[in-house]
Design a protein around this motif. Sequence first.
Motif, PDB file in Angstrom:
ATOM      1  N   ASN A   1      -5.906 -17.739 -21.768  1.00  0.00           N
ATOM      2  CA  ASN A   1      -7.188 -17.455 -21.461  1.00  0.00           C
ATOM      3  C   ASN A   1      -7.584 -18.258 -20.298  1.00  0.00           C
ATOM      4  OD1 ASN A   1      -9.778 -16.375 -21.967  1.00  0.00           O
ATOM      5  ND2 ASN A   1     -10.128 -18.371 -22.617  1.00  0.00           N
ATOM      6  N   PHE A   2      -6.906 -19.548 -20.065  1.00  0.00           N
ATOM      7  CA  PHE A   2      -7.291 -20.208 -18.951  1.00  0.00           C
ATOM      8  C   PHE A   2      -6.782 -19.599 -17.386  1.00  0.00           C
ATOM      9  CE2 PHE A   2      -6.192 -23.241 -15.625  1.00  0.00           C
ATOM     10  CZ  PHE A   2      -7.383 -24.218 -15.777  1.00  0.00           C
ATOM     11  N   LEU A   3      -5.469 -19.074 -17.727  1.00  0.00           N
ATOM     12  CA  LEU A   3      -4.703 -18.480 -16.581  1.00  0.00           C
ATOM     13  C   LEU A   3      -5.582 -17.196 -16.180  1.00  0.00           C
ATOM     14  CD1 LEU A   3      -1.152 -19.038 -17.320  1.00  0.00           C
ATOM     15  CD2 LEU A   3      -2.459 -20.475 -15.655  1.00  0.00           C
ATOM     16  N   ALA A   4      -5.792 -16.441 -17.392  1.00  0.00           N
ATOM     17  CA  ALA A   4      -6.375 -15.012 -17.040  1.00  0.00           C
ATOM     18  C   ALA A   4      -7.655 -15.332 -16.215  1.00  0.00           C
ATOM     19  CB  ALA A   4      -6.502 -14.294 -18.389  1.00  0.00           C
ATOM     20  N   ARG A   5      -8.553 -16.304 -16.941  1.00  0.00           N
ATOM     21  CA  ARG A   5      -9.866 -16.587 -16.100  1.00  0.00           C
ATOM     22  C   ARG A   5      -9.847 -17.249 -14.995  1.00  0.00           C
ATOM     23  NH1 ARG A   5     -13.510 -18.204 -21.032  1.00  0.00           N
ATOM     24  NH2 ARG A   5     -14.957 -18.519 -19.253  1.00  0.00           N
ATOM     25  N   SER A   6      -8.663 -17.734 -14.490  1.00  0.00           N
ATOM     26  CA  SER A   6      -8.474 -18.530 -13.203  1.00  0.00           C
ATOM     27  C   SER A   6      -7.757 -17.724 -12.063  1.00  0.00           C
ATOM     28  CB  SER A   6      -7.690 -19.754 -13.521  1.00  0.00           C
ATOM     29  OG  SER A   6      -8.401 -20.581 -14.395  1.00  0.00           O
ATOM     30  N   GLY A   7      -7.669 -16.482 -12.663  1.00  0.00           N
ATOM     31  CA  GLY A   7      -7.204 -15.553 -11.532  1.00  0.00           C
ATOM     32  C   GLY A   7      -5.710 -14.749 -11.453  1.00  0.00           C
ATOM     33  N   TRP A   8      -5.337 -15.002 -12.563  1.00  0.00           N
ATOM     34  CA  TRP A   8      -4.040 -14.507 -12.990  1.00  0.00           C
ATOM     35  C   TRP A   8      -4.049 -12.884 -12.412  1.00  0.00           C
ATOM     36  CZ3 TRP A   8       0.783 -17.062 -13.345  1.00  0.00           C
ATOM     37  CH2 TRP A   8       1.891 -16.222 -13.616  1.00  0.00           C
ATOM     38  N   GLN A   9      -2.868 -12.421 -12.093  1.00  0.00           N
ATOM     39  CA  GLN A   9      -3.095 -11.059 -11.558  1.00  0.00           C
ATOM     40  C   GLN A   9      -1.884 -10.453 -12.234  1.00  0.00           C
ATOM     41  OE1 GLN A   9      -3.041  -9.993  -7.472  1.00  0.00           O
ATOM     42  NE2 GLN A   9      -4.845 -11.447  -6.907  1.00  0.00           N
ATOM     43  N   THR A  10      -2.096  -9.678 -13.368  1.00  0.00           N
ATOM     44  CA  THR A  10      -1.136  -8.838 -14.060  1.00  0.00           C
ATOM     45  C   THR A  10      -0.264  -8.081 -13.479  1.00  0.00           C
ATOM     46  OG1 THR A  10      -2.971  -8.965 -16.257  1.00  0.00           O
ATOM     47  CG2 THR A  10      -0.980  -7.408 -16.306  1.00  0.00           C
ATOM     48  N   GLY A  11       1.150  -8.458 -13.982  1.00  0.00           N
ATOM     49  CA  GLY A  11       2.122  -7.525 -13.223  1.00  0.00           C
ATOM     50  C   GLY A  11       2.373  -8.040 -12.241  1.00  0.00           C
ATOM     51  N   GLN A  12       2.182  -9.090 -11.491  1.00  0.00           N
ATOM     52  CA  GLN A  12       2.398  -9.269 -10.010  1.00  0.00           C
ATOM     53  C   GLN A  12       3.472 -10.614 -10.358  1.00  0.00           C
ATOM     54  OE1 GLN A  12      -0.197 -10.582  -6.943  1.00  0.00           O
ATOM     55  NE2 GLN A  12      -0.765  -8.263  -6.559  1.00  0.00           N
ATOM     56  N   PRO A  13       4.428 -10.829  -9.493  1.00  0.00           N
ATOM     57  CA  PRO A  13       5.405 -11.906  -9.769  1.00  0.00           C
ATOM     58  C   PRO A  13       4.755 -13.345  -9.107  1.00  0.00           C
ATOM     59  CG  PRO A  13       6.020 -10.511  -7.926  1.00  0.00           C
ATOM     60  CD  PRO A  13       4.977  -9.996  -8.606  1.00  0.00           C
ATOM     61  N   TRP A  14       5.097 -14.363  -9.279  1.00  0.00           N
ATOM     62  CA  TRP A  14       4.454 -15.621  -8.823  1.00  0.00           C
ATOM     63  C   TRP A  14       5.113 -15.675  -7.520  1.00  0.00           C
ATOM     64  CZ3 TRP A  14       7.653 -19.293  -6.813  1.00  0.00           C
ATOM     65  CH2 TRP A  14       9.091 -19.361  -7.152  1.00  0.00           C
ATOM     66  N   GLY A  15       6.255 -15.136  -6.935  1.00  0.00           N
ATOM     67  CA  GLY A  15       6.834 -15.371  -5.919  1.00  0.00           C
ATOM     68  C   GLY A  15       8.438 -15.298  -6.175  1.00  0.00           C
ATOM     69  N   LEU A  16       9.215 -15.678  -4.973  1.00  0.00           N
ATOM     70  CA  LEU A  16      10.642 -15.712  -5.159  1.00  0.00           C
ATOM     71  C   LEU A  16      11.026 -16.563  -3.892  1.00  0.00           C
ATOM     72  CD1 LEU A  16      11.896 -12.228  -3.678  1.00  0.00           C
ATOM     73  CD2 LEU A  16       9.713 -13.022  -3.227  1.00  0.00           C
ATOM     74  N   GLU A  17      12.550 -16.784  -4.220  1.00  0.00           N
ATOM     75  CA  GLU A  17      13.337 -17.648  -2.939  1.00  0.00           C
ATOM     76  C   GLU A  17      13.479 -16.477  -2.079  1.00  0.00           C
ATOM     77  OE1 GLU A  17      17.040 -20.321  -2.207  1.00  0.00           O
ATOM     78  OE2 GLU A  17      16.818 -19.509  -4.263  1.00  0.00           O
ATOM     79  N   VAL A  18      13.331 -16.923  -0.701  1.00  0.00           N
ATOM     80  CA  VAL A  18      13.515 -15.800   0.303  1.00  0.00           C
ATOM     81  C   VAL A  18      14.583 -16.611   1.437  1.00  0.00           C
ATOM     82  CG1 VAL A  18      11.447 -14.652   0.219  1.00  0.00           C
ATOM     83  CG2 VAL A  18      11.523 -16.642   1.544  1.00  0.00           C
ATOM     84  N   ARG A  19      15.031 -15.784   2.229  1.00  0.00           N
ATOM     85  CA  ARG A  19      15.608 -16.429   3.441  1.00  0.00           C
ATOM     86  C   ARG A  19      14.835 -16.162   4.688  1.00  0.00           C
ATOM     87  NH1 ARG A  19      19.859 -13.331   2.861  1.00  0.00           N
ATOM     88  NH2 ARG A  19      20.855 -14.866   1.696  1.00  0.00           N
ATOM     89  N   LEU A  20      14.376 -17.209   5.472  1.00  0.00           N
ATOM     90  CA  LEU A  20      13.853 -16.930   6.607  1.00  0.00           C
ATOM     91  C   LEU A  20      14.544 -16.662   7.798  1.00  0.00           C
ATOM     92  CD1 LEU A  20      11.692 -20.255   6.248  1.00  0.00           C
ATOM     93  CD2 LEU A  20      11.164 -17.914   5.560  1.00  0.00           C
TER      94      LEU A  20
END
Length: 442
Positions: A261-280
């Motif tokens: 509930n904390f995360l959902a009401r703090s802006g969590w976007q369902t179905g989206q990844p948090w991120g990922l490691e990338v190569r610059l």
Amino acid sequence: MGRMQTPSLFPASARCRLIPALLAIFVLAGCASTPSVDTTVPAPSVVGTVPTPAESMEVEHSQKFARWVAEFSTRARAAGIDEATLHIAFDNVRFVPSAIASDRAQPEFTRPVWDYLDSAVSPQRIARGEAKLQQLRSAGNVDVDAIAARYGVPAEVLVAIWGLESSYGSFMGDIPTIDALATLGFEGRREEWARGQLLAALKILQNRDIDRAQMIGSWAGAMGQTQFLPSAFLAYAVDADGDGRRDIWGSVPDVMASTANFLARSGWQTGQPWGLEVRLPLRFDYARADADVRQPSAQWADEGVQTLDGAPLPTLLESSILLPAGARGPAFLVGPNFRTILRYNNATSYALAVNLLAQRLAGGAVVQAPWPRDLQLLSRSQLLALQTALNARGFDSGTPDGMLGPATQRGVRQYQRSLGLAADGYPTLDLLQRLQHGESLH
């Protein structure tokens, strides 16, 4: 919650001794209904003796603490706290010296992010998390996947936070929350904040969500298996098991649902990844690796940012490049859900640990790029010297305070650019030595 990384939990190993006779005089002089302070410690005999200076100071300190509690009780009464709750909370309230020591502590040396992740996402923590997740999925009274579906937050994220905050419920801290917050309020460095949290704790007691003896947590007032501050508890805690109480100390369903509930009401976007490691890409402008530089992942792709396996970047509308160890360490593309974890604990290392642990619990990959473990990080005093030197050379880093913040990173980037270095804003011992030796500008 709300602490850089997770604050250390210290046992309440000491308390302020009070002298019953003197305290009784004070209480009788005040409101008869004012809750009293703990007087269970026997007073030393004073017949035929003169109190030592230390004993006199202790008595004076006890009297001041009692007056603070009485004054706060008056304000709490006006805010709607009933007499029964005030007596439950304050009849045996104790001063906790370790809370003051922890609040004032400023470690000289900062822990490198790779050291923190070695512990936070260790093989042992991953294994325990996998076992806990399996237990929750097979338990009849905790449907973690149903909770995840209801709030739109993956079960692996909920279990990762649970693991970092209390080692999956095995250690929640052992300091009474009322005592910790009363101590911090009385001490005064963060009095208004502590008063607000203490009033919230009283409301929790008045709502009968938890008994005083079971309302325990850290020295900073964070409580239960999720380490919620009292204000966060009032706003987000959930009674998921239907027993009429929101119990983040003993009810795992309440723990999972409250976190979700904390995360959902703090802006969590369902179905989206948090991120990922990338190569610059080569010749990447490292100054753009900044939390304030946000753009669609498609635009990062156009600039040459790639996944490690060559797959397309996930769709993230407001994403940033994160370099937690500077240009020599791993690079991550992070989106809104990464920032939502920062709402839980505003520390980049913590948010990265939660997401990497959740990724491993979901069967995902480990971090591929090596960490620059040979880098010598700056101590607080060295960072203070760096800030002072940057300002003296015209690279504004804000008011020197020994803390790495956005202003310091900007000043470091400006100096790095002047030397033709990668402007990643990451302060190192080598950079400090260049400043101290007066290395000329380009």
